[in-house]
Design a protein around this motif. Sequence first.
Motif, PDB file in Angstrom:
ATOM      1  N   GLU A   1     -90.011  48.049  83.235  1.00 54.55           N
ATOM      2  CA  GLU A   1     -88.850  47.918  82.926  1.00 54.55           C
ATOM      3  C   GLU A   1     -87.610  49.307  83.419  1.00 54.55           C
ATOM      4  O   GLU A   1     -86.927  49.192  84.201  1.00 54.55           O
ATOM      5  CB  GLU A   1     -87.998  46.878  82.238  1.00 54.55           C
ATOM      6  N   ASN A   2     -87.905  50.299  83.349  1.00 52.24           N
ATOM      7  CA  ASN A   2     -87.431  51.512  83.003  1.00 52.24           C
ATOM      8  C   ASN A   2     -87.575  52.309  84.997  1.00 52.24           C
ATOM      9  O   ASN A   2     -87.442  53.109  85.182  1.00 52.24           O
ATOM     10  CB  ASN A   2     -87.873  52.784  82.791  1.00 52.24           C
ATOM     11  N   ASN A   3     -89.135  51.315  85.778  1.00 47.89           N
ATOM     12  CA  ASN A   3     -89.129  52.284  87.136  1.00 47.89           C
ATOM     13  C   ASN A   3     -88.106  51.609  87.868  1.00 47.89           C
ATOM     14  O   ASN A   3     -88.522  50.405  88.037  1.00 47.89           O
ATOM     15  CB  ASN A   3     -90.593  51.767  86.993  1.00 47.89           C
ATOM     16  N   LYS A   4     -87.181  52.486  87.771  1.00 48.83           N
ATOM     17  CA  LYS A   4     -85.938  51.352  88.659  1.00 48.83           C
ATOM     18  C   LYS A   4     -86.829  51.179  90.352  1.00 48.83           C
ATOM     19  O   LYS A   4     -86.001  50.374  90.916  1.00 48.83           O
ATOM     20  CB  LYS A   4     -84.982  52.528  88.922  1.00 48.83           C
ATOM     21  N   LEU A   5     -87.367  51.563  91.114  1.00 50.13           N
ATOM     22  CA  LEU A   5     -87.708  51.767  92.341  1.00 50.13           C
ATOM     23  C   LEU A   5     -88.447  50.634  91.965  1.00 50.13           C
ATOM     24  O   LEU A   5     -88.907  50.164  93.242  1.00 50.13           O
ATOM     25  CB  LEU A   5     -88.666  53.281  92.386  1.00 50.13           C
ATOM     26  N   GLN A   6     -89.476  49.804  91.144  1.00 52.29           N
ATOM     27  CA  GLN A   6     -90.109  48.875  90.805  1.00 52.29           C
ATOM     28  C   GLN A   6     -91.767  49.146  92.030  1.00 52.29           C
ATOM     29  O   GLN A   6     -91.634  48.022  92.708  1.00 52.29           O
ATOM     30  CB  GLN A   6     -89.437  47.836  90.734  1.00 52.29           C
ATOM     31  N   ASN A   7     -92.169  50.155  92.362  1.00 54.51           N
ATOM     32  CA  ASN A   7     -92.880  50.422  93.363  1.00 54.51           C
ATOM     33  C   ASN A   7     -94.061  50.741  92.885  1.00 54.51           C
ATOM     34  O   ASN A   7     -95.193  51.532  93.102  1.00 54.51           O
ATOM     35  CB  ASN A   7     -92.532  51.682  93.945  1.00 54.51           C
ATOM     36  N   ASP A   8     -94.499  50.611  91.404  1.00 61.10           N
ATOM     37  CA  ASP A   8     -95.365  51.182  90.417  1.00 61.10           C
ATOM     38  C   ASP A   8     -95.996  50.073  89.528  1.00 61.10           C
ATOM     39  O   ASP A   8     -95.787  50.377  88.189  1.00 61.10           O
ATOM     40  CB  ASP A   8     -95.230  52.550  89.751  1.00 61.10           C
TER      41      ASP A   8
ATOM     42  N   LYS B   1     -87.248  42.960  85.545  1.00 60.66           N
ATOM     43  CA  LYS B   1     -87.309  44.712  86.118  1.00 60.66           C
ATOM     44  C   LYS B   1     -88.794  44.612  85.412  1.00 60.66           C
ATOM     45  O   LYS B   1     -89.406  45.537  85.591  1.00 60.66           O
ATOM     46  CB  LYS B   1     -86.240  45.266  85.105  1.00 60.66           C
ATOM     47  N   GLU B   2     -89.749  43.748  84.930  1.00 63.03           N
ATOM     48  CA  GLU B   2     -90.944  43.415  84.528  1.00 63.03           C
ATOM     49  C   GLU B   2     -91.556  42.841  84.260  1.00 63.03           C
ATOM     50  O   GLU B   2     -93.385  43.394  84.586  1.00 63.03           O
ATOM     51  CB  GLU B   2     -90.761  43.759  82.839  1.00 63.03           C
TER      52      GLU B   2
ATOM     53  N   TYR C   1    -101.195  48.531  77.748  1.00 65.50           N
ATOM     54  CA  TYR C   1    -100.224  49.966  79.117  1.00 65.50           C
ATOM     55  C   TYR C   1     -98.808  51.133  78.610  1.00 65.50           C
ATOM     56  O   TYR C   1     -99.036  50.778  77.177  1.00 65.50           O
ATOM     57  CB  TYR C   1     -99.324  48.916  79.563  1.00 65.50           C
ATOM     58  N   ASN C   2     -99.670  52.606  79.256  1.00 68.36           N
ATOM     59  CA  ASN C   2     -99.209  53.951  79.062  1.00 68.36           C
ATOM     60  C   ASN C   2     -98.290  53.911  80.159  1.00 68.36           C
ATOM     61  O   ASN C   2     -98.708  54.211  81.172  1.00 68.36           O
ATOM     62  CB  ASN C   2    -100.123  54.793  79.236  1.00 68.36           C
ATOM     63  N   PHE C   3     -97.118  53.833  80.387  1.00 66.38           N
ATOM     64  CA  PHE C   3     -96.554  53.254  81.117  1.00 66.38           C
ATOM     65  C   PHE C   3     -96.105  54.572  81.803  1.00 66.38           C
ATOM     66  O   PHE C   3     -95.950  55.107  82.650  1.00 66.38           O
ATOM     67  CB  PHE C   3     -94.335  52.952  80.583  1.00 66.38           C
ATOM     68  N   ALA C   4     -95.958  55.825  80.576  1.00 67.50           N
ATOM     69  CA  ALA C   4     -96.148  57.392  81.299  1.00 67.50           C
ATOM     70  C   ALA C   4     -96.852  57.493  81.875  1.00 67.50           C
ATOM     71  O   ALA C   4     -97.034  58.744  82.992  1.00 67.50           O
ATOM     72  CB  ALA C   4     -95.470  57.981  80.009  1.00 67.50           C
TER      73      ALA C   4
ATOM     74  N   TRP D   1     -94.369  40.223  77.288  1.00 63.13           N
ATOM     75  CA  TRP D   1     -93.479  40.624  78.318  1.00 63.13           C
ATOM     76  C   TRP D   1     -92.842  39.610  78.643  1.00 63.13           C
ATOM     77  O   TRP D   1     -92.270  38.811  77.210  1.00 63.13           O
ATOM     78  CB  TRP D   1     -94.485  40.385  79.719  1.00 63.13           C
ATOM     79  N   ASN D   2     -91.029  39.916  79.253  1.00 58.31           N
ATOM     80  CA  ASN D   2     -90.490  39.200  79.058  1.00 58.31           C
ATOM     81  C   ASN D   2     -89.947  37.952  80.447  1.00 58.31           C
ATOM     82  O   ASN D   2     -89.408  39.102  81.324  1.00 58.31           O
ATOM     83  CB  ASN D   2     -89.118  39.850  78.059  1.00 58.31           C
ATOM     84  N   SER D   3     -90.297  37.611  80.508  1.00 55.27           N
ATOM     85  CA  SER D   3     -90.376  36.496  81.673  1.00 55.27           C
ATOM     86  C   SER D   3     -89.975  36.901  82.651  1.00 55.27           C
ATOM     87  O   SER D   3     -88.757  36.280  84.058  1.00 55.27           O
ATOM     88  CB  SER D   3     -91.474  35.380  81.929  1.00 55.27           C
TER      89      SER D   3
END
Length: 186
Positions: A75-82, A47-48, A166-169, A41-43
């Motif tokens: 970090e690709n989840n733009k809404l950061q809701n998941d 976005k992540e 973690y499987n982001f998809a 992870w990048n603290s």
Amino acid sequence: MNGNLKNTIKKIIDDIDNPAYKIEQNVRSGIVYAILDELGWNSKNKKEVFDESSVIKNDDNKDQKTRVDIALLDENNKLQNDPLVFMELKAIDKLKKYEGEKQLFGYTNHMRPLISILTNGKEWYFYNNLTTGKFADSLFLTLNLCENNIDKVVDYLTLFLHKDNYNFAEPDKSKCLEKIKEIKAK
């Protein structure tokens, strides 16, 4: 085994009695971020590794916004809701497991990350949020950096916190979830 993580944990253990860790923010910056960074992870990328992430807490049938200390996200989840993981942090001498569990349960009631973690940097409690029943019963792993075998600590932190597990998809197909089932079966 992750040699860099092992060295990071040895440094943390050597410094765990530092009075600075009596402050939650220092546990975050000095312990948790160091471990997360070693685990992919990048603290610094908010976005992540999102600090003070807003969640809706349903308390006595009243929805209210509150904040979990850290949410690990795709970090690709733009809404950061998941979120994938929620982390609730406490100062080194302020961790009260029951109260921390109650706080985490309030966060996971509305948003369901795969795993929640309660930690003061020294003690780590891991909860599987995909179970039903009492939140305390979802506890599947307890680690103590100073008391557990360091190789075991490295292995479990890698298994349940490494970004690659973690499987982001398809989060419910994440490698870490398979291992939770194995641990619970023992």
